[in-house]
Design a protein around this motif. Structure first.
Motif, PDB file in Angstrom:
ATOM      1  N   LEU A   1     -69.534  -3.329 -25.899  1.00 62.60           N
ATOM      2  CA  LEU A   1     -68.792  -4.588 -25.811  1.00 62.60           C
ATOM      3  C   LEU A   1     -67.419  -4.468 -26.477  1.00 62.60           C
ATOM      4  N   SER A   2     -67.375  -3.740 -27.598  1.00 62.44           N
ATOM      5  CA  SER A   2     -66.100  -3.575 -28.299  1.00 62.44           C
ATOM      6  C   SER A   2     -65.101  -2.813 -27.446  1.00 62.44           C
ATOM      7  N   VAL A   3     -65.604  -1.775 -26.811  1.00 60.61           N
ATOM      8  CA  VAL A   3     -64.716  -0.972 -25.975  1.00 60.61           C
ATOM      9  C   VAL A   3     -64.266  -1.781 -24.758  1.00 60.61           C
ATOM     10  N   ALA A   4     -65.176  -2.573 -24.221  1.00 58.19           N
ATOM     11  CA  ALA A   4     -64.811  -3.429 -23.086  1.00 58.19           C
ATOM     12  C   ALA A   4     -63.701  -4.398 -23.493  1.00 58.19           C
ATOM     13  N   ASP A   5     -63.790  -4.926 -24.725  1.00 55.90           N
ATOM     14  CA  ASP A   5     -62.739  -5.822 -25.224  1.00 55.90           C
ATOM     15  C   ASP A   5     -61.391  -5.107 -25.278  1.00 55.90           C
ATOM     16  N   LEU A   6     -61.429  -3.883 -25.780  1.00 53.83           N
ATOM     17  CA  LEU A   6     -60.190  -3.108 -25.893  1.00 53.83           C
ATOM     18  C   LEU A   6     -59.548  -2.909 -24.520  1.00 53.83           C
ATOM     19  N   LEU A   7     -60.394  -2.633 -23.527  1.00 47.58           N
ATOM     20  CA  LEU A   7     -59.867  -2.345 -22.191  1.00 47.58           C
ATOM     21  C   LEU A   7     -59.336  -3.622 -21.521  1.00 47.58           C
ATOM     22  N   GLU A   8     -59.798  -4.767 -22.006  1.00 45.36           N
ATOM     23  CA  GLU A   8     -59.361  -6.036 -21.416  1.00 45.36           C
ATOM     24  C   GLU A   8     -58.050  -6.510 -22.015  1.00 45.36           C
ATOM     25  N   ASP A   9     -57.758  -6.051 -23.214  1.00 42.04           N
ATOM     26  CA  ASP A   9     -56.593  -6.569 -23.918  1.00 42.04           C
ATOM     27  C   ASP A   9     -55.629  -5.426 -24.248  1.00 42.04           C
ATOM     28  N   PRO A  10     -54.565  -5.280 -23.463  1.00 37.26           N
ATOM     29  CA  PRO A  10     -53.670  -4.141 -23.651  1.00 37.26           C
ATOM     30  C   PRO A  10     -53.055  -4.078 -25.044  1.00 37.26           C
ATOM     31  N   GLN A  11     -52.869  -5.251 -25.689  1.00 40.57           N
ATOM     32  CA  GLN A  11     -52.260  -5.207 -27.021  1.00 40.57           C
ATOM     33  C   GLN A  11     -53.224  -4.626 -28.054  1.00 40.57           C
ATOM     34  N   LEU A  12     -54.513  -4.962 -27.911  1.00 36.57           N
ATOM     35  CA  LEU A  12     -55.511  -4.342 -28.782  1.00 36.57           C
ATOM     36  C   LEU A  12     -55.611  -2.854 -28.497  1.00 36.57           C
ATOM     37  N   ALA A  13     -55.574  -2.514 -27.218  1.00 38.58           N
ATOM     38  CA  ALA A  13     -55.670  -1.100 -26.824  1.00 38.58           C
ATOM     39  C   ALA A  13     -54.491  -0.317 -27.381  1.00 38.58           C
ATOM     40  N   GLN A  14     -53.305  -0.928 -27.299  1.00 41.69           N
ATOM     41  CA  GLN A  14     -52.099  -0.273 -27.803  1.00 41.69           C
ATOM     42  C   GLN A  14     -52.214  -0.029 -29.317  1.00 41.69           C
ATOM     43  N   LEU A  15     -52.744  -1.030 -30.032  1.00 46.27           N
ATOM     44  CA  LEU A  15     -52.889  -0.896 -31.486  1.00 46.27           C
ATOM     45  C   LEU A  15     -53.937   0.167 -31.819  1.00 46.27           C
ATOM     46  N   TYR A  16     -55.053   0.159 -31.083  1.00 46.28           N
ATOM     47  CA  TYR A  16     -56.089   1.163 -31.327  1.00 46.28           C
ATOM     48  C   TYR A  16     -55.513   2.570 -31.111  1.00 46.28           C
ATOM     49  N   ALA A  17     -54.782   2.741 -30.011  1.00 44.93           N
ATOM     50  CA  ALA A  17     -54.209   4.057 -29.705  1.00 44.93           C
ATOM     51  C   ALA A  17     -53.208   4.475 -30.779  1.00 44.93           C
ATOM     52  N   TYR A  18     -52.465   3.497 -31.276  1.00 53.14           N
ATOM     53  CA  TYR A  18     -51.489   3.786 -32.337  1.00 53.14           C
ATOM     54  C   TYR A  18     -52.206   4.290 -33.591  1.00 53.14           C
ATOM     55  N   LEU A  19     -53.280   3.583 -33.987  1.00 55.33           N
ATOM     56  CA  LEU A  19     -54.007   3.986 -35.192  1.00 55.33           C
ATOM     57  C   LEU A  19     -54.676   5.345 -35.000  1.00 55.33           C
ATOM     58  N   ALA A  20     -55.136   5.603 -33.784  1.00 55.57           N
ATOM     59  CA  ALA A  20     -55.760   6.905 -33.507  1.00 55.57           C
ATOM     60  C   ALA A  20     -54.724   8.021 -33.648  1.00 55.57           C
ATOM     61  N   ARG A  21     -53.502   7.740 -33.200  1.00 58.18           N
ATOM     62  CA  ARG A  21     -52.432   8.738 -33.227  1.00 58.18           C
ATOM     63  C   ARG A  21     -51.943   8.975 -34.667  1.00 58.18           C
ATOM     64  N   GLU A  22     -51.797   7.889 -35.406  1.00 59.74           N
ATOM     65  CA  GLU A  22     -51.237   7.979 -36.768  1.00 59.74           C
ATOM     66  C   GLU A  22     -52.272   8.443 -37.790  1.00 59.74           C
ATOM     67  N   GLU A  23     -53.513   8.424 -37.408  1.00 57.49           N
ATOM     68  CA  GLU A  23     -54.652   8.755 -38.279  1.00 57.49           C
ATOM     69  C   GLU A  23     -54.916   7.684 -39.336  1.00 57.49           C
ATOM     70  N   GLU A  24     -53.839   7.198 -39.979  1.00 57.64           N
ATOM     71  CA  GLU A  24     -54.010   6.155 -40.992  1.00 57.64           C
ATOM     72  C   GLU A  24     -52.733   5.333 -41.051  1.00 57.64           C
ATOM     73  N   ALA A  25     -52.878   4.014 -41.199  1.00 59.74           N
ATOM     74  CA  ALA A  25     -51.662   3.199 -41.285  1.00 59.74           C
ATOM     75  C   ALA A  25     -51.949   1.893 -42.015  1.00 59.74           C
ATOM     76  N   THR A  26     -50.890   1.300 -42.547  1.00 56.65           N
ATOM     77  CA  THR A  26     -50.997  -0.027 -43.163  1.00 56.65           C
ATOM     78  C   THR A  26     -50.545  -1.074 -42.145  1.00 56.65           C
ATOM     79  N   VAL A  27     -50.800  -2.337 -42.451  1.00 48.55           N
ATOM     80  CA  VAL A  27     -50.351  -3.399 -41.553  1.00 48.55           C
ATOM     81  C   VAL A  27     -48.812  -3.384 -41.455  1.00 48.55           C
ATOM     82  N   GLN A  28     -48.187  -3.055 -42.582  1.00 51.57           N
ATOM     83  CA  GLN A  28     -46.713  -2.963 -42.555  1.00 51.57           C
ATOM     84  C   GLN A  28     -46.251  -1.895 -41.553  1.00 51.57           C
TER      85      GLN A  28
END
Lengths: 169, 199
Positions: free
Chosen positions: B17-44
Motif C-alpha cells: 500500500l505504501s508503494v502504491a501511494d508513492l506511485l500515485e503521488d509524484p511529489q512523494l515519489a520525487q522526495l523518496y527518490a531524492y532521499l534514496a539518492r542522497e542517502e541521508e538528508a535533513t528537512v532543510q
C-alpha cells in the motif's frame, strides 16, 4: 577524403526545439565543420509523423537551414545493401530473441546507407549518430565483416551533445 | 497459520500500500527518490534541493515516515532521514508473469514533476505504462532493443517511443550499472577547435 554523417531519430529528438541550447550546439557544430546530417527516408517519416502525444520535431527547419537532408532511396539491387540490411536485422533480432522479420528496416537502413556510400566511394569515412545501441552494434558487426569496420564510427549522441554543450559553458 | 506469520503478511500488504501511494503521488515519489539518492538528508536539505516550502517539506517527509518507506536515522537536531530500500515483486495469479517495483520506477514517476515527456506519457499510458517503458529503457541501454521494436510491441509511434526512452535514460543510468557505448565528441576526429573562439 569525404565524410558522411548519418543521423537517426534520436539525435533530433535530443536536440529539441531551436530555442534549446542542445539544438543550437549541434547546429553550430554542423555549420562550423560543413557537416550535413543525412537521414534515411524512414527516419524522416518517423520524425514527421502526426502524433498528438508528442511535441513536433523541427526537422524541416534543419533541412531548410541546410545542415540536414534526406538520403536518396537505398539501392536494394546492390548486393552489399541487401546483405547489410539482412545482417543488421538478424543481429538485432538475436539480441532480443525475436524473429528477424519483426525488426524494423529503419534500424538496418542506417548501416545500409553507410555500406552503399562506402562501396561506391562517395564516402570514405562514415559517422552514425544513433541512440539505439543494438542498431549500432549490429551495424558495426556487419560492416566489419564487409571489411568497412574501420571506416565507420558510431557516435553516442548523448555524449556527443553533452560534450558540445559543455564546450560552450 | 500462526499469529506471527499473519502479522508478517500484514507487513507485506502495508509495504504494498505504501508503494502504491508513492506511485500515485509524484511529489512523494520525487522526495523518496531524492532521499534514496542522497542517502541521508535533513528537512532543510529537502527544502533547498527540491525547492519546497517548510510546511510542505515536513508534511511530505512525515507522510513517508508514516508509510514506513523512510526512516529517521538521527533523532538529534536537525533530524536526518533516509529512504528504506524498496524491492517489491508482484506476481500474477497464474505465476507466469512478475514485476518488481524498484526505486527506479519510483524515481521515474517522481520525475513527472519536472519532465514534460514523462508527464505526457503517464497521462496517456498510466504509471503501469511507464513501468513497461522503463523495462524497455533498461533493455535499450543494454543494447537489447531499439526504439522501433518498442514502438511496434506497444503500438505507439517510434517518435513517442524515442521521446520516453530519452526521458527515462537518466533514471536508467542512475539506478543500473550500464557502461556507455559509442564515441563522444573528442573521438570524432573532427577538428572542432574553433569551439572556444566564437562564443
Amino acid at each position: 577524403m569525404s565524410r558522411l554523417h548519418i543521423a537517426d531519430t534520436g539525435l533530433f529528438v535530443a536536440m529539441g526545439q531551436p530555442s534549446n541550447s542542445r539544438y543550437q550546439a549541434v547546429r553550430r557544430f554542423a555549420r562550423r565543420n560543413d557537416i550535413i546530417f543525412v537521414l534515411p527516408e524512414r527516419v524522416y517519416e518517423e520524425l514527421t509523423i502526426d502524433d498528438p502525444d508528442v511535441e513536433e520535431v523541427p526537422i524541416d527547419t534543419g533541412i531548410g537551414e541546410g545542415w540536414a537532408t534526406v538520403a536518396a532511396p537505398l539501392e536494394f539491387s546492390e548486393p552489399i545493401v541487401s546483405r547489410t540490411m539482412d545482417g543488421v536485422q538478424r543481429y538485432i533480432a538475436n539480441a532480443d530473441d525475436r524473429p528477424a522479420d519483426e525488426v524494423e528496416r529503419a534500424d538496418a537502413a542506417l548501416a545500409a546507407i553507410a555500406a552503399q556510400r562506402l562501396s561506391t566511394g562517395t564516402a570514405t569515412e562514415v559517422y552514425v549518430y544513433t541512440t539505439d545501441i543494438a542498431a549500432s552494434e549490429g551495424a558495426e558487426t556487419v560492416l566489419g565483416s564487409e571489411g568497412s569496420g574501420d571506416s565507420v564510427t558510431f557516435v553516442n549522441r548523448f555524449r556527443f551533445i553533452e560534450d558540445l554543450v559543455a564546450s560552450r559553458s | 497459520m500462526s499469529r506471527t506469520s499473519n502479522r508478517a503478511d500484514g507487513d507485506i500488504v502495508q509495504d504494498f500500500l505504501s508503494v502504491a501511494d508513492l506511485l500515485e503521488d509524484p511529489q512523494l515519489a520525487q522526495l523518496y527518490a531524492y532521499l534514496a539518492r542522497e542517502e541521508e538528508a535533513t528537512v532543510q536539505n529537502v527544502m533547498d534541493d527540491l525547492e519546497l516550502a517548510q510546511g510542505t517539506a515536513y508534511n511530505y517527509v512525515n507522510r513517508l515516515v508514516d508509510a514506513g518507506v523512510v526512516d529517521v536515522t538521527d533523532d538529534g537536531q536537525p533530524r536526518r532521514y533516509a529512504a528504506r530500500p524498496i524491492d517489491l515483486t508482484v506476481t500474477t495469479a497464474a505465476g507466469d508473469r512478475e514485476y518488481t517495483i524498484t526505486p527506479a520506477l519510483i524515481d521515474a514517476v517522481g520525475r513527472r514533476e519536472t519532465d514534460a515527456d514523462i508527464d505526457t506519457y503517464i497521462d496517456r499510458h498510466g504509471v503501469a505504462g511507464l513501468a513497461t517503458a522503463l523495462t524497455y529503457a533498461v533493455a535499450r541501454e543494454r543494447g537489447e532493443v531499439t526504439h522501433r521494436l518498442m514502438a511496434e510491441d506497444l503500438d505507439i509511434s517510434p517518435l513517442a517511443a524515442e521521446m520516453v526512452l530519452q526521458a527515462l535514460r537518466p533514471v536508467v543510468h542512475e539506478h543500473y550499472d550500464i557502461e556507455e557505448a559509442g564515441a563522444g565528441l573528442d573521438e570524432l576526429d573532427i577538428d572542432d577547435g574553433d569551439a572556444a573562439d566564437d562564443a
